[in-house]
Design an enzyme around this catalytic site. Structure first.
Site, PDB file in Angstrom:
ATOM      1  N   CYS B  52     -70.821  66.560  10.682  1.00  0.00           N
ATOM      2  CA  CYS B  52     -71.956  65.824  10.111  1.00  0.00           C
ATOM      3  C   CYS B  52     -71.951  65.958   8.591  1.00  0.00           C
ATOM      4  CB  CYS B  52     -73.263  66.372  10.677  1.00  0.00           C
ATOM      5  SG  CYS B  52     -74.710  65.783   9.764  1.00  0.00           S
ATOM      6  N   CYS B  55     -75.144  68.003   7.257  1.00  0.00           N
ATOM      7  CA  CYS B  55     -75.413  69.410   7.572  1.00  0.00           C
ATOM      8  C   CYS B  55     -75.115  70.315   6.371  1.00  0.00           C
ATOM      9  CB  CYS B  55     -74.576  69.844   8.781  1.00  0.00           C
ATOM     10  SG  CYS B  55     -75.360  69.467  10.381  1.00  0.00           S
ATOM     11  N   HIS B 115     -79.588  70.191  12.582  1.00  0.00           N
ATOM     12  CA  HIS B 115     -79.038  68.899  12.979  1.00  0.00           C
ATOM     13  C   HIS B 115     -79.691  68.343  14.245  1.00  0.00           C
ATOM     14  CE1 HIS B 115     -75.699  65.940  13.182  1.00  0.00           C
ATOM     15  NE2 HIS B 115     -75.675  66.156  14.485  1.00  0.00           N
ATOM     16  N   ASN B 155     -84.869  55.306   8.787  1.00  0.00           N
ATOM     17  CA  ASN B 155     -84.317  54.583   9.937  1.00  0.00           C
ATOM     18  C   ASN B 155     -83.938  55.626  10.962  1.00  0.00           C
ATOM     19  OD1 ASN B 155     -84.389  52.029   8.693  1.00  0.00           O
ATOM     20  ND2 ASN B 155     -82.419  52.392   7.695  1.00  0.00           N
ATOM     21  N   SER B 163     -76.755  55.746  11.133  1.00  0.00           N
ATOM     22  CA  SER B 163     -75.412  56.118  11.559  1.00  0.00           C
ATOM     23  C   SER B 163     -75.261  57.621  11.759  1.00  0.00           C
ATOM     24  CB  SER B 163     -74.382  55.599  10.560  1.00  0.00           C
ATOM     25  OG  SER B 163     -74.736  55.997   9.260  1.00  0.00           O
ATOM     26  N   HIS B 166     -78.644  63.356  12.245  1.00  0.00           N
ATOM     27  CA  HIS B 166     -79.248  64.427  11.448  1.00  0.00           C
ATOM     28  C   HIS B 166     -80.583  63.918  10.887  1.00  0.00           C
ATOM     29  CE1 HIS B 166     -78.606  68.276   9.187  1.00  0.00           C
ATOM     30  NE2 HIS B 166     -79.704  67.792   8.633  1.00  0.00           N
ATOM     31  N   HIS B 168     -83.157  62.630   8.722  1.00  0.00           N
ATOM     32  CA  HIS B 168     -83.164  62.290   7.301  1.00  0.00           C
ATOM     33  C   HIS B 168     -83.848  60.955   7.057  1.00  0.00           C
ATOM     34  CE1 HIS B 168     -79.804  59.748   8.586  1.00  0.00           C
ATOM     35  NE2 HIS B 168     -79.873  59.115   7.434  1.00  0.00           N
ATOM     36  N   GLN B 170     -84.708  58.057   3.501  1.00  0.00           N
ATOM     37  CA  GLN B 170     -84.120  57.567   2.272  1.00  0.00           C
ATOM     38  C   GLN B 170     -85.196  57.185   1.267  1.00  0.00           C
ATOM     39  OE1 GLN B 170     -80.801  54.791   2.401  1.00  0.00           O
ATOM     40  NE2 GLN B 170     -80.783  54.859   4.637  1.00  0.00           N
TER      41      GLN B 170
END
Ligand code: G1P
Ligand code: G1P
Lengths: 349, 349
Positions: B52, B55, B115, B155, B163, B166, B168, B170
């Site tokens: 990943c 990570c 993760h 997203n 994609s 993990h 997250h 933006q």
């Protein structure tokens, strides 16, 4: 400071049809993709599928049987989003809770009895018959008192929510002019009132002069990648003369339209050598009985694929909250599409 | 004529934030689905995945190594859609070809070093740290002269173009106010100028009175299925008091926000007992240095799933060309969401 280069630098472009800006990020096309991939369609389907509810002579989900049709076949959608029924309604509504009943008719148009075909694989004369039916349906539905807008469209491919590969499109005809059509109309109207001209006629003239984003043309129509295109391989068919709607087209213009639809969808199929998914649909004057000198017939093609047959563009997050965003520029897409043959790849195989 | 019933009859509803109508088709929810289905996410991921790129301690696609971070970690996106660089640009552009360079900064925010987590599975104190970072980032980025808008979003799930599982989100911070935000702002402003009040404050008061579409509330925030929601299980978090942006929130308000985010995302996960995909993002005042008394902080959740973990709503064809359409009504969705526990399903297993 380096000077601006539209092939390299992020920029925004203005869409005059919707009066909004989009974000273009040409430098981003090379980012690696580890996300979801799409299934591609089966390459060969049977001409008749006993399990297909759109094939000739088969039984549909609601128990009705299709006739043994040949060519184009139209019927009322068994699971429509609209109802013909008129309902009584009291108009008083508190603030923030505006709502009104909506009447309408949903139809399905099978393009052919042949389950295995799609528009690019059909003969031009048979696509012409689809265009004839679009014209007839627009006339027939538009003549209903309570129908003020007729939306003709096609969802192609499972990635576009199409649940049946049998070649077909839809019509949603309704009392109100839908939001996006109304916005387009307002912008066409502003331009028309200011200049006395059709926005799209003037735009297309400039595009033909520049000849960078034009993919195809014949006597009556052009296919252009709009300067403000959002989807990676988005195109638009525009009539060269300002026709307000399908009713204005003569037989030879309808043949021209069929021809250019065959060619643009063939180019799409050839791009990744698959049956190319898209949503496509016609924007034209509403059937509300008003004068619509501002309108100019066009047909949008919104294909979702980005890099190859498996990787699509996701319109999510930023796009849903902020504004549409694209990576590859419209000019780069046009360059690719322009150089693709209009001979269908399956013919070589 | 039967009289109108909003649970049975197709109707349109008005969205005052975007000044547009949407189509609601309650009678259509029962149509059979034979189309594309979505993959559901793996149930158990490792706490650290050596492959990943998000990570702790791992190497990213551009060769940089992440620090051994614990908790929240922010970095500049390696494949951003925007660039900080200023470019020189001549402003003369022919009609129909309006374009301008756009500067900005894209950042990635890892919500946790773990993760295997997602927001609903994180501790409230850890979600609070994410909210703290949103506030800091809004401040830091907004303070840049050339940054006039800061879009914070997430997203989640491969179906939403994400994609990497993990946890997250933006940030896309840029010079211009994006199209959809600008439309929202114009409508908030019109209402504010007419009434002297915040549109969302007045709206939320009414929703709390009616108490049909309210899913959750605490001292500072409510979660509502908007009367004009488009996505099947769309919701919106709104601050009870009119805060223009994140900067106005005290520590205890940030904790309230973290709490309600945990609860609403847990309800989502519990709905189909999967890690529920969505795009979510904050709408708040731009950082353009102007007065924005019209703004009222809110956060949209746009989840794509419709009937179950595998069947999503496709916004295609009619929706792309005409206007948004939904089947299940907002009230039906609210009824379902309201009755779901805020205890995560994995805890029982
Ligand atoms: O930035 P990511 O996660 O690589 O990409 C994802 O989110 C972006 C912002 O919503 C979209 O533009 C992309 O289409 C999507 O795949
Ligand atoms: O009518 P269909 O093909 O069953 O359904 C498809 O097209 C409709 C019109 O674009 C959309 O509302 C649906 O979400 C989509 O799945």
């Amino acid at each position: 400071n380096s000077s601006f280069n539209q092939k390299k630098h992020p920029h925004r472009r203005y869409n005059p049809l919707l009066d909004e800006w989009i974000l273009v990020s040409p430098q981003r096309a090379s980012r690696p993709w580890q996300g979801q991939t799409e299934k591609t369609a089966e390459d060969q389907l049977p001409a008749h599928d006993p399990n297909c509810y759109l094939c000739s002579g088969n039984i549909r989900a609601n128990g009705e049987r299709n006739p043994d049709y040949q060519g184009v076949y139209v019927f009322d959608n068994d699971f429509g989003s609209l109802m013909k029924e008129e309902v009584t309604f009291s108009n008083e509504q508190p603030d923030f809770f505006s709502l009104k009943p909506e009447r309408g008719i949903n139809r399905v148009i099978c393009f052919s009895e042949n389950h295995s075909l799609t528009l690019p694989e059909m003969e031009v004369e048979d696509i012409k018959k689809v265009v004839d039916v679009w014209q007839e349906q627009y006339k027939e539905l538009g003549a209903e008192d309570y129908i003020n807008h007729v939306q003709i469209f096609e969802n192609k491919g499972s990635v576009m929510g199409c649940s049946n590969p049998h070649p077909h499109g839809q019509i949603w005809a309704q009392s109100s002019i839908p939001s996006t059509v109304l916005r387009t109309q307002e912008n066409l109207k502003k331009y028309f009132e200011k200049t006395g001209n059709s926005l799209l006629e003037d735009y297309i003239k400039k595009e033909l002069e520049i000849n960078e984003r034009i993919i195809l043309q014949n006597e009556d129509f052009v296919v252009v990648v709009p300067f403000w295109a959002v989807w990676p391989y988005e195109t638009m068919i525009v009539s060269k003369r300002k026709a307000e709607n399908l009713l204005e087209f003569s037989d030879s213009e309808k043949l021209s339209l069929a021809l250019i639809i065959k060619d643009v969808t063939t180019i799409y199929d050839n791009l990744f050598e698959i049956s190319f998914p898209y949503s496509a649909g016609i924007h034209q004057s509403p059937t509300d009985g008003k004068l619509h000198a501002e309108w100019h017939f066009h047909m949008h093609f919104y294909p979702p694929l980005l890099r190859n047959a498996e990787v699509k563009k996701f319109m999510v997050g930023y796009e849903m909250l902020a504004e549409p965003q694209r990576d590859i520029t419209p000019e780069q897409s046009a360059e690719i599409l322009k150089n693709i043959s209009v001979m269908h790849y399956k013919i070589h195989k």
